[in-house]
Enzyme design. Structure first.
Site, mmCIF file in Angstrom:
data_model
loop_
_atom_site.group_PDB
_atom_site.id
_atom_site.type_symbol
_atom_site.label_atom_id
_atom_site.label_comp_id
_atom_site.label_asym_id
_atom_site.label_seq_id
_atom_site.Cartn_x
_atom_site.Cartn_y
_atom_site.Cartn_z
ATOM 1 N N PHE A 14 -7.583 12.986 176.631
ATOM 2 C CA PHE A 14 -7.237 13.684 177.594
ATOM 3 C C PHE A 14 -8.086 15.076 177.744
ATOM 4 O O PHE A 14 -7.933 15.734 176.845
ATOM 5 C CB PHE A 14 -5.521 14.007 177.837
ATOM 6 C CG PHE A 14 -5.184 14.852 178.923
ATOM 7 C CD1 PHE A 14 -5.097 14.111 180.338
ATOM 8 C CD2 PHE A 14 -5.093 16.170 178.840
ATOM 9 C CE1 PHE A 14 -4.608 14.807 181.451
ATOM 10 C CE2 PHE A 14 -4.873 16.869 180.425
ATOM 11 C CZ PHE A 14 -4.660 16.203 181.446
ATOM 12 N N LYS A 28 -4.678 26.364 176.046
ATOM 13 C CA LYS A 28 -3.208 26.270 175.999
ATOM 14 C C LYS A 28 -2.500 27.479 175.019
ATOM 15 O O LYS A 28 -2.212 28.414 175.861
ATOM 16 C CB LYS A 28 -2.706 25.094 175.413
ATOM 17 C CG LYS A 28 -2.805 23.814 176.171
ATOM 18 C CD LYS A 28 -2.207 22.710 175.725
ATOM 19 C CE LYS A 28 -2.105 21.686 177.113
ATOM 20 N NZ LYS A 28 -3.042 20.641 177.350
ATOM 21 N N ASP A 41 -12.358 18.971 171.679
ATOM 22 C CA ASP A 41 -11.601 19.664 172.576
ATOM 23 C C ASP A 41 -10.381 20.070 171.818
ATOM 24 O O ASP A 41 -9.564 19.100 171.535
ATOM 25 C CB ASP A 41 -11.145 18.649 173.647
ATOM 26 C CG ASP A 41 -10.124 19.035 174.730
ATOM 27 O OD1 ASP A 41 -9.336 20.171 174.471
ATOM 28 O OD2 ASP A 41 -10.057 18.372 175.743
HETATM 29 C C1 LIG Z 1 -3.953 20.189 178.278
HETATM 30 C C2 LIG Z 1 -5.156 19.908 177.692
HETATM 31 C C3 LIG Z 1 -6.354 20.283 178.638
HETATM 32 C C4 LIG Z 1 -6.334 20.529 180.071
HETATM 33 O O1 LIG Z 1 -5.799 21.867 180.012
HETATM 34 P P1 LIG Z 1 -5.295 22.666 181.641
HETATM 35 O O2 LIG Z 1 -5.278 24.029 180.926
HETATM 36 O O3 LIG Z 1 -4.102 21.921 181.882
HETATM 37 O O4 LIG Z 1 -6.922 22.470 182.292
HETATM 38 C C5 LIG Z 1 -7.454 19.604 178.160
HETATM 39 N N1 LIG Z 1 -7.515 19.018 177.102
HETATM 40 C C6 LIG Z 1 -6.545 18.865 176.074
HETATM 41 C C7 LIG Z 1 -6.751 18.266 174.607
HETATM 42 C C8 LIG Z 1 -5.346 18.990 176.598
HETATM 43 O O5 LIG Z 1 -4.275 18.851 175.729
#
Ligand SMILES: *Cc1c(COP(=O)(O)O)cnc(C)c1O
Length: 396
Positions: free
Chosen positions: A137, A251, A222
């Site tokens: 994700f 986050k 990420d």
């Molecule tokens: C939540 C998340 C995102 C997206 O972040 P947003 O601030 O909602 O755009 C991207 N990568 C990972 C691994 C995430 O958990």
């Protein structure tokens, strides 16, 4: 407003992307939340790994209030003191030499993709291809839903961004076979979050690092969910003795104040020059001040180590629970990033946990996910495990 009134106005005026929900949360402090009727909950989800220091952490609140009285916003047409302070702290505590700030995780990943493509163009060897993992994700923008290896997030939004292919997480041979001369970057979550709290197998990430180095491909981690102490280290890749070329954060970075960041090596940073990328709110004084305060707490000696120990205790108790309840397929994760794969869909369990005053969430249909604030007490972990034990006992 009472919950019913909030719900009615929501359904009248808000586009229905989030569906029906049970609660309206109106206040928080530490690990506690209160709904509009004043009922108390213990928060084991932290706004999806956001409020890692707990709700309304006094030092972050103080920094935000102070900054709000001084200067909320100024554009990146000027130098921004809290932003450079934040970048300095991030440089000191990570592999990255340079940072770019934005508003969230998807935007940070967009910046990562853009800088990798432009890096190779600048070097005179364009290779726009990006490899991402199945069940990953990476966000909800066009580039990031394309990179997200779960078809459900892409449906109805085609055509998508060209140049992205998917590899099975933990399959190093497949990754090697996919790295053609057109591929310039590989993006992975060190531990997959939304895809079900999936932990890399032994040496996988080290092999990925070696492969990317050997094939001259940029490695993007990420760490939007795994970063900022969530897994028991400041960044999850630090468990594996390797560093990426690019890392994205969001986050937990502002403990709830929206901010995202993309960090990279000096070498990769040459991919962006003046005018090549920008973000109006990126690293503005208010969000940067929140992130500086958050980073100061996170990097205080012993803070993350204590959270890691609490996480170890959580896992010890959950592994025992797994022996007792046949519904549990597997307990996975690291630090305070906890996934429990169940035989059946977890939505009913999440509902019953909520009825018992515990907020937790899913990671896909069959995985129960706990992401408590890092300040959570061992006694709170014990209480939540006892509640889960009782709920699983009734269900069987
Ligand atoms: C939540 C998340 C995102 C997206 O972040 P947003 O601030 O909602 O755009 C991207 N990568 C990972 C691994 C995430 O958990």
């Amino acid at each position: 407003m009472k919950t019913d009134e909030i719900k009615a106005l929501n359904n009248q005026c808000i586009i229905n992307t989030y569906g029906d929900r049970k609660l309206a949360i109106v206040r928080g402090e530490g690990t506690k939340l209160w709904d509009a009727e004043g009922r108390e909950y213990v928060d084991f989800f932290a706004g999806i790994a956001v409020t890692n220091l707990g709700h309304c952490h006094p030092e972050v609140t103080e920094a935000v209030c102070r900054q709000a009285r001084t200067l909320v916003h100024v554009s990146n047409l000027y130098y921004i003191e809290p932003q450079v302070e934040l970048a300095g702290i991030l440089c000191k505590n990570s592999f990255a030499d340079k940072w770019f700030f934005c508003n969230g995780g998807a935007e940070a990943n967009e910046a990562a993709f853009k800088i990798s493509r432009r890096y190779w163009v600048q070097k005179g060897q364009p290779k726009p291809g990006i490899i991402s993992a199945n069940q990953s994700f990476h966000g909800r923008t066009f580039a990031t839903i394309t990179a997200t290896g779960q078809p459900k997030y892409r449906q109805g939004f085609e055509p998508l961004l060209p140049g992205i292919v998917y590899v099975e997480f933990n399959d190093i041979a497949e990754l090697e076979s996919l790295i053609t001369p057109e591929v310039g970057a590989v993006i992975l979550e060190p531990i997959q979050g939304e895809g079900g709290v999936r932990v890399p197998s032994d040496n996988y990430l080290k092999h990925v690092r070696d492969l990317c180095t050997r094939k001259n491909v940029l490695l993007i981690f990420d760490e939007v969910q795994t970063g900022l102490g969530r897994t028991g280290k400041l960044f999850a890749h630090q468990h594996y003795g390797i560093t990426p070329d690019i890392m994205t954060l969001a986050k937990g970075l502002g403990n709830g104040v929206p901010i995202g960041a993309m960090g990279c090596t000096n070498e990769v940073s040459s991919g962006f020059g003046p005018g090549s990328h920008a973000c109006t709110f990126g690293g503005n004084p208010l969000s940067s001040a929140a992130a500086v305060a958050t980073m100061k707490v996170l990097t205080r000696p012993g803070f993350i180590e204590t959270a890691a120990k609490t996480g170890d205790h959580f896992f010890t108790r959950l592994h025992k629970l797994a022996k007792k309840h046949a519904q549990i397929v597997e307990v996975r994760g690291k630090g305070l990033m906890v996934g429990i794969e169940m035989k059946d869909p977890v939505a009913p369990i999440i509902g019953r946990m909520l009825d018992a005053g515990v907020i937790c969430g899913p990671a896909g249909p069959n995985v129960l996910r706990f992401l408590p604030p890092l300040i959570v007490a061992v006694a709170e972990v014990d209480r939540v495990v006892d509640i889960l034990d009782a709920i699983l006992g009734e269900a069987s």
